[in-house]
Design a protein around this motif. Structure first.
Motif, short mmCIF file in Angstrom:
data_model
loop_
_atom_site.label_atom_id
_atom_site.label_comp_id
_atom_site.label_asym_id
_atom_site.label_seq_id
_atom_site.Cartn_x
_atom_site.Cartn_y
_atom_site.Cartn_z
N ALA A 1 0.88 -1.23 -0.19
CA ALA A 1 -0.18 -0.22 -0.14
C ALA A 1 0.85 1.24 -0.18
CB ALA A 1 -0.86 -0.15 1.27
N ASP A 2 2.08 1.19 0.64
CA ASP A 2 2.72 2.47 0.70
C ASP A 2 4.11 2.36 -0.77
OD1 ASP A 2 4.26 0.12 1.60
OD2 ASP A 2 5.10 1.33 3.29
N CYS B 1 -0.67 2.41 -4.68
CA CYS B 1 -1.40 3.46 -4.83
C CYS B 1 -2.34 3.35 -6.14
CB CYS B 1 -0.60 4.52 -4.56
SG CYS B 1 0.07 5.00 -2.97
N ARG C 1 -4.79 0.88 -5.61
CA ARG C 1 -6.26 1.03 -5.00
C ARG C 1 -7.02 2.19 -5.73
NH1 ARG C 1 -2.48 -0.99 -2.44
NH2 ARG C 1 -2.88 -2.35 -0.66
N THR D 1 -10.14 1.45 5.45
CA THR D 1 -8.81 0.76 5.53
C THR D 1 -8.10 1.45 4.16
OG1 THR D 1 -9.20 -1.06 6.80
CG2 THR D 1 -7.42 -1.04 5.53
N GLN E 1 -4.88 3.85 4.19
CA GLN E 1 -3.71 3.62 3.28
C GLN E 1 -3.45 4.71 2.42
OE1 GLN E 1 -5.26 -0.07 1.71
NE2 GLN E 1 -4.06 -1.33 3.46
N GLN F 1 -2.05 7.80 4.28
CA GLN F 1 -0.57 7.62 4.64
C GLN F 1 0.38 7.53 3.53
OE1 GLN F 1 1.10 7.47 7.29
NE2 GLN F 1 3.10 6.61 6.65
#
Length: 206
Positions: A78-79, A84, A87, A188, A192, A195
């Protein structure tokens, strides 16, 4: 039922094009290809070699569709840039697959959670077309290079829809539990994306 689409790995002819990008098909090579393609799409090309890869990726997206790119990004953290983009792809895919549910849940969510100003400017109440346009406007930030803002806006949209789904989704899901679980997954995702946006603002997202 208005569940977010589950990650899937379709067998598409375009997968061969990604194999060509790295000259191998092992997991580490696919991961490197995912990261490289995501970085080039978000950061832009820096030399002729990069431009050639970008051209191939864009051609692939046009000829085979975004599913092929998304398949490459699906397993990314996710990071990461690739995570990204995965998502963002999921959000857009869901809105386009079920725009009526997206409009219903976004409208309901605006009355139950603070709405970030960048996702508040839609018709009242928003229809399917307005919500599709909203998501497209959010994602255009990728092309403009303002990626942190894009991530914050996408996170805000996900939070609003999650709030709406928690309040009205039960009547459209198999059980209230399914609706709550789906809403929790959206929260969630929003966390994410937020962040990742902070990492991007600090120059740490790669």
């Amino acid at each position: 039922m208005s569940e977010m689409p589950r990650p899937r790995r379709p067998v598409l002819p375009g997968a061969a094009h990604f194999e060509d990008l790295v000259g191998d098909v092992d997991p580490s090579s696919r991961s490197e290809a995912a990261d490289r393609c995501a970085a080039l799409l978000v950061r832009g090309a820096h030399d002729s070699a990069d431009e050639a890869v970008v051209a191939r990726v864009v051609t692939l997206a046009e000829s085979e569709g975004l599913d092929t790119l998304a398949d490459l990004w699906a397993g990314s953290p996710a990071d990461s840039l690739a995570g990204c983009l995965w998502r963002l792809y999921l959000l857009r895919s869901w809105v386009y697959a079920d725009p009526a549910a997206a409009a219903r849940e976004f409208d309901a969510g605006r009355t139950h959670t603070p709405v970030h100003e960048v996702v508040a400017g839609v018709e009242d109440p928003p229809g399917p077309d307005e919500v599709r346009q909203l998501v497209d406007n959010v994602l255009r930030g990728v092309a403009r290079g303002d990626f942190a803002d894009t991530l914050y806006r996408a996170a805000a949209f996900a939070r609003v829809v999650a709030a709406g789904r928690a309040h009205v989704g039960a009547s459209h899901a198999a059980t209230p539990y399914d609706s709550d679980l789906s809403a929790a997954k959206l929260v969630t995702m929003a966390e994410q994306l937020e962040q990742a946006a902070r990492l991007e603002s600090d120059g740490l997202l790669a």
